[in-house]
Design a protein around this motif. Structure first.
Motif, mmCIF file in Angstrom:
data_model
loop_
_atom_site.group_PDB
_atom_site.id
_atom_site.type_symbol
_atom_site.label_atom_id
_atom_site.label_comp_id
_atom_site.label_asym_id
_atom_site.label_seq_id
_atom_site.Cartn_x
_atom_site.Cartn_y
_atom_site.Cartn_z
ATOM 1 N N MET A 50 -25.160 -6.142 -4.984
ATOM 2 C CA MET A 50 -25.910 -4.949 -5.370
ATOM 3 C C MET A 50 -27.340 -5.386 -5.677
ATOM 4 O O MET A 50 -27.561 -6.381 -6.367
ATOM 5 N N GLU A 51 -28.310 -4.609 -5.182
ATOM 6 C CA GLU A 51 -29.711 -4.949 -5.391
ATOM 7 C C GLU A 51 -30.484 -3.713 -5.831
ATOM 8 O O GLU A 51 -30.304 -2.632 -5.271
ATOM 9 N N GLN A 52 -31.334 -3.904 -6.816
ATOM 10 C CA GLN A 52 -32.221 -2.828 -7.253
ATOM 11 C C GLN A 52 -33.624 -3.401 -7.347
ATOM 12 O O GLN A 52 -33.936 -4.164 -8.260
ATOM 13 N N GLY A 53 -34.451 -3.032 -6.370
ATOM 14 C CA GLY A 53 -35.793 -3.592 -6.297
ATOM 15 C C GLY A 53 -35.728 -5.096 -6.116
ATOM 16 O O GLY A 53 -34.852 -5.636 -5.449
ATOM 17 N N ASP A 54 -36.663 -5.802 -6.720
ATOM 18 C CA ASP A 54 -36.665 -7.263 -6.645
ATOM 19 C C ASP A 54 -36.336 -7.879 -8.001
ATOM 20 O O ASP A 54 -36.679 -9.031 -8.274
ATOM 21 N N THR A 55 -35.653 -7.098 -8.871
ATOM 22 C CA THR A 55 -35.392 -7.582 -10.225
ATOM 23 C C THR A 55 -33.913 -7.692 -10.561
ATOM 24 O O THR A 55 -33.536 -8.542 -11.371
ATOM 25 N N LEU A 56 -33.055 -6.848 -9.984
ATOM 26 C CA LEU A 56 -31.661 -6.823 -10.386
ATOM 27 C C LEU A 56 -30.764 -7.127 -9.190
ATOM 28 O O LEU A 56 -30.841 -6.452 -8.160
ATOM 29 N N PHE A 57 -29.893 -8.121 -9.350
ATOM 30 C CA PHE A 57 -28.958 -8.518 -8.308
ATOM 31 C C PHE A 57 -27.586 -8.754 -8.948
ATOM 32 O O PHE A 57 -27.491 -9.385 -10.006
ATOM 33 N N ILE A 58 -26.539 -8.251 -8.277
ATOM 34 C CA ILE A 58 -25.173 -8.466 -8.750
ATOM 35 C C ILE A 58 -24.349 -8.982 -7.569
ATOM 36 O O ILE A 58 -24.365 -8.390 -6.480
ATOM 37 N N TYR A 59 -23.603 -10.061 -7.778
ATOM 38 C CA TYR A 59 -22.804 -10.681 -6.735
ATOM 39 C C TYR A 59 -21.337 -10.683 -7.162
ATOM 40 O O TYR A 59 -21.019 -10.996 -8.317
ATOM 41 N N ALA A 60 -20.444 -10.338 -6.214
ATOM 42 C CA ALA A 60 -19.020 -10.288 -6.524
ATOM 43 C C ALA A 60 -18.218 -10.413 -5.237
ATOM 44 O O ALA A 60 -18.770 -10.441 -4.122
ATOM 45 N N ASP A 61 -16.889 -10.481 -5.374
ATOM 46 C CA ASP A 61 -15.996 -10.501 -4.217
ATOM 47 C C ASP A 61 -15.491 -9.108 -3.873
ATOM 48 O O ASP A 61 -15.099 -8.849 -2.732
ATOM 49 N N GLU A 62 -15.499 -8.216 -4.846
ATOM 50 C CA GLU A 62 -14.988 -6.867 -4.598
ATOM 51 C C GLU A 62 -15.710 -5.882 -5.498
ATOM 52 O O GLU A 62 -16.069 -6.196 -6.641
#
Length: 560
Positions: free
Chosen positions: A119-131
């Motif tokens: 998940m990405e929001q602009g160039d500040t927030l990133f979330i990484y997962a398998d599901e």
């Protein structure tokens, strides 16, 4: 109908959506052709995404997918989800969601995403997962780690949060975990059972077995509590439960306040405590300010400074302690308790200071309306100093000392203490000792320089030099007093047994008279400087706080 073995083998977790009709516009221009062609030809058709406003609030849009599969259920009815494969991209307003494959629920505006989820929001927030499971009704995204070796990761600039299950509320812009997690920024690492993070304000809340530890710079800060608020932009912790803070310089115990992990400055409330490691001194108060780097603490409201090594306590309404100079100040019902010599000394004044002189001598000073109590000696004066190196108390401006039945007063009084009691009282600038005999009768002795040796609150010897004047009432055999003797000389040496005069030696020349009381006028047997201040004598530790009106009259300066 296209098929995909990898997707078919995944558990199909369906989001719980009941009422919201969220529109996910996927207009596939090739769909009529797909339905008309044979299955062998269908896998070559790619979805075509129409151009629409991608910022419509609350809606999820499909931005890209390599392939689309429309499964059929019983009776050849189409299922309520579509299968998307290959470089799948969704968008909800400013949030983009990426994955390898997904189930998309058109009617509920929800989705399940699998493999390489991001998940990405602009160039500040990133979330990484398998599901990822996204609920269109609640606008809640729940992200999972695929196995024990991987974690869900959220990155917001220099903040990283890891956990097994991460929930992100897209509506309120809040991320949280409830199964244990860790948040790390450029300064600290925080672990807890439950945590909430607000990317927009950089605030984080942690609950359950919360531990904050510093990282880098060889700092040894460690904070333990059950609940904590923390801001990743300021690196400031807000204490909302009983918290123990440990560092290389000192420890803090508090239930309310703020601690800046960058500056080491703390503003604390709700009866907080600082324990310095250098000098093992404790500072406690209802409200407390502490600068860890400067070693300076300031307390207000029932403050207390405890010197464990020196066996001293300072108490008052306001005070501060400087760890670098090992000095303290207290005012407002100030009280010093010194129990380093066996018998506790209770010293009260408007202001009390404790510090080290340039010669490394420990000094305690008390100013204005000073009163003190020990079981063997009591006294009062306007101001006082106590020096540790010579164990001497110096009393200034109209000092008075009581020991046993005797009162000693003068312009300056010094009291020397040994390990257990006071053993020497000196009055180098004129002094007067008096003892009440009965009714208006007082034994009195005055001189320019007076020394009194004590042993366990009893006088052993007295030496008076210069302008010696004595008024003595000898006891008759029937234990009555019917005369007094007045003696004048230059020097006098007296010894005592059981607190009574045993021998008296006066020299070189002596004048004296003996007068029956019935021939004496009232007051003739009182020396001009004699005053009896029994009402001002503190008889217990608590009475050092008492201020009879006579004390203000006594200590009033002549120029007032």
């Amino acid at each position: 109908m296209l098929s995909n073995r990898n997707i078919d083998q995944r558990p199909r977790r369906r989001c719980d959506c009941s009422q919201l009709v969220a529109v996910a516009l996927i207009v596939l221009t090739a769909l009529p052709v797909l339905l008309a062609q044979s299955p062998g030809q269908a896998d070559k058709i790619e979805p075509v995404i129409p151009t629409v406003d991608r910022n419509e609030p609350g809606k999820v849009f499909l931005e890209h997918a390599d392939r689309l599969v429309q499964e059929q259920g019983p009776d050849n009815a189409a299922r309520d989800y579509q299968i998307l494969q290959g470089n799948v991209v969704f968008r909800k307003e400013g949030m983009f969601m990426y994955c390898d494959s997904a189930y998309f629920y058109e009617t509920s505006n929800s989705l399940d995403a699998f493999s390489n989820v991001r998940m990405e929001q602009g160039d500040t927030l990133f979330i990484y997962a398998d599901e990822l499971n996204y609920n269109g009704m609640s606008e809640m995204a729940t992200l999972y780690a695929g196995n024990t070796s991987s974690k869900v990761r959220m990155i917001n600039r220099d903040v990283t949060l890891i956990t097994d299950v991460f929930n992100y509320d897209l509506n309120r812009n809040i991320g949280y975990y409830q199964t244990g997690g860790q948040l790390t920024d450029r300064k600290n690492r925080l672990t807890s059972f439950e945590g909430y993070y607000y990317p927009s304000t950089k605030d984080a809340f942690f609950f359950g077995d919360v531990i904050l530890t510093s990282i880098g710079d060889n700092d040894t800060l460690r904070m333990e509590t059950d609940s904590l608020k923390y801001n990743t932009a300021t690196n400031e912790a807000t204490l909302i439960a009983r918290t123990f803070i440990e560092s290389k310089d000192g420890d803090i115990v508090s239930s309310s306040g703020n601690y800046n992990t960058n500056t080491g400055m703390a503003y604390l409330f709700s009866r907080s405590k600082v324990i310095t490691k250098k000098n093992n001194v404790t500072l406690e108060g209802d409200t407390l300010f502490y600068n860890r780097d400067r070693g300076f603490g300031e307390a207000m409201g029932n403050m207390e400074i405890v010197d464990t090594a020196g066996r001293r306590i300072l108490i008052g309404e306001y005070g501060f302690y400087n760890e670098l100079t090992d000095s303290a100040f207290v005012t407002g019902d100030a009280l010093a308790k010194d129990f380093s010599r066996g018998d506790t000394l209770y010293l009260h004044g408007d202001t009390i200071n404790a510090f080290y002189a340039p010669d490394s001598t420990r000094v305690t000073t008390a100013f204005h309306r000073v009163r003190f109590f020990r079981s063997d000696i009591q006294g009062l004066c306007d101001s006082m100093t106590i020096t540790e190196s010579d164990s001497i108390m110096r009393m200034f401006y109209k000092p008075i000392v009581w020991s046993g039945p005797r009162q000693v007063s003068g312009n300056l009084i010094t009291v020397h203490f040994n390990d257990s009691t006071a053993d020497l009282v000196t009055l180098p600038k004129t002094g007067l000792m008096a003892e009440h005999i009965g009714e208006d009768c007082y034994n009195q002795l005055s001189g320019d320089d007076m020394k009194i040796w004590l042993n366990d609150s009893t006088i052993q010897r007295m030496l008076v030099q210069g302008s010696v004047t004595a008024v003595i009432f000898p006891m008759e055999q029937d234990s009555t007093y019917n005369k007094y003797a007045r003696v004048e000389s230059s020097f006098m040496n007296a010894t005592f047994v059981n607190n009574e005069i045993d021998t008296v030696l006066v020299w070189p020349e002596t004048t004296g008279t003996v007068t029956p009381l019935y021939l004496a006028k009232r007051g003739e047997y009182l020396l001009p400087q004699f005053r009896w201040y029994a009402k001002l004598r503190p008889l217990s530790p608590d009475e050092v706080f008492d201020y009879p009106p006579e004390m203000d009259l006594l200590l009033r300066k002549e120029d007032e």
